[in-house]
Design an enzyme around this catalytic site. Structure first.
Site, PDB file in Angstrom:
ATOM      1  CG  ASP A   1      -1.712  -0.686   1.509  1.00 14.41           C
ATOM      2  OD1 ASP A   1      -1.844  -1.515   0.660  1.00 14.41           O
ATOM      3  OD2 ASP A   1      -3.101  -1.169   2.447  1.00 14.41           O
TER       4      ASP A   1
ATOM      5  CE  LYS B   1      -4.083  -3.858   1.367  1.00 17.34           C
ATOM      6  NZ  LYS B   1      -4.848  -3.266   2.263  1.00 17.34           N
TER       7      LYS B   1
ATOM      8  CB  CYS C   1      -1.804  -2.871   4.808  1.00 13.03           C
ATOM      9  SG  CYS C   1      -3.686  -2.194   5.454  1.00 13.03           S
TER      10      CYS C   1
HETATM   11  C1  VGL Z   1      -4.657   0.909   6.025  1.00 11.57           C
HETATM   12  C2  VGL Z   1      -6.007   1.388   6.593  1.00 11.57           C
HETATM   13  C3  VGL Z   1      -7.631   1.526   6.291  1.00 11.57           C
HETATM   14  C4  VGL Z   1      -3.605   0.410   5.643  1.00 11.57           C
HETATM   15  C5  VGL Z   1      -6.161   0.383   4.582  1.00 11.57           C
HETATM   16  O1  VGL Z   1      -3.007   0.076   4.238  1.00 11.57           O
HETATM   17  O2  VGL Z   1      -2.658  -0.341   6.683  1.00 11.57           O
HETATM   18  N1  VGL Z   1      -5.239   1.047   6.898  1.00 11.57           N
HETATM   19  N2  VGL Z   1      -6.932   0.667   4.944  1.00 11.57           N
END
Ligand code: VGL
Ligand code: ZN
Length: 265
Positions: A28, A166, A211
């Site tokens: 991410d 995801k 994540c």
């Molecule tokens: C994430 C919160 C919401 C992450 C993704 O990538 O850690 N955290 N969505």
């Protein structure tokens, strides 16, 4: 003799990470989590040079590089904006039926899109999942502004990289790059790692306490050796980052720095 020489030559340019078939997982590293992003992780951009250097220094050692991409519907259930009266960072209970469909409930009013009525289902068939509510972030196909789901342009990417999305189902969140938060469905990640005979994953990216943490945990539970690179990751909040590090260490996930990995070559 000839056979032996050929094998030696073939191996000469090949590194491994501690003798394993290794994949680099980049979690991410997207605009929405970087400075100016709607869910910016403090110093999130500092992971980028560390990750770029790792993949360059280990280019013969990682047989696979996977990037995960948080990829939400514009009205995703994890967005506080979808729950009238609830603020970002509050926590709600979400209920799912046996098929993994979101049920109407306290913070999920009856006009909520893609939620279903579960009142006629036996309670034993329902699953309750705690959901932190986030600012709108990483919205699919958004390529500019705070909610952009694009990868950072500063991140090294190659044609051979694999992207795993995801969080793309509107009614359920997905911190792990393997499974959604209810454990109902899995992404293609485990299959891809298996296809490449990967037995070790090196986990980097954002956010360390969400994540990166849940991806590392699931990888460990699936039987991979897991090295999580702490200086190639940053957390959303200090308390949850400490707790995530402690939990990973206790489970047997190896917490290393990029320099430790360099020392493994
Ligand atoms: C994430 C919160 C919401 C992450 C993704 O990538 O850690 N955290 N969505
Ligand atoms: Zn998200």
């Amino acid at each position: 003799m000839l056979v032996l020489l050929t094998i030696t030559a073939a191996l000469a340019g090949t590194q491994t990470v501690r003798g394993h078939q290794a994949a680099l997982l980049i979690i991410d590293v997207q605009d929405c989590f970087l400075p100016r992003g709607s869910l910016a992780v403090s110093d999130g951009d500092q992971v980028i040079p560390v990750i770029n250097k790792l993949r360059e220094d280990f280019k013969d050692a990682f047989s696979l590089v996977v990037l995960s991409q948080d990829w939400h519907c514009p009205d995703h259930v994890s967005f506080a904006s979808q729950h009238p009266g609830f603020n970002p960072y509050s926590v709600v209970n979400l209920t799912y039926n046996a098929d993994g469909a979101l049920c109407h409930g306290a913070s999920v009013p009856s006009n909520f899109p893609y939620a279903v009525d579960c009142s006629n289902q036996p309670g034993s068939k329902l699953r309750v999942v705690q959901q932190t509510l986030w600012p709108d972030h990483c919205i699919r196909n958004v390529t500019s502004g705070g909610t952009s789901a694009e990868f950072s342009p500063l991140l090294t990417m190659k044609d051979s990289d694999v992207v795993v999305r995801k969080g793309y189902l509107c009614g359920v969140d997905s911190y792990s790059a393997f499974f959604d938060n209810g454990g109902f469905r899995q992404t293609e990640l485990n299959g891809i790692l298996k296809e490449h005979n990967i037995d070790l994953v090196v986990v980097t990216g954002l956010a360390l306490d969400y994540c990166v943490y849940y991806t590392s945990k699931d990888a460990h539970a699936l039987g991979y050796k897991v090295l999580t690179v702490t200086d190639a990751a940053r957390g959303v909040a200090p308390g949850s980052t400490e707790a995530a590090l402690e939990d990973m260490k206790n489970i047997g996930i190896e917490l290393i720095t990029a320099a430790d990995l360099e020392g493994a070559l």
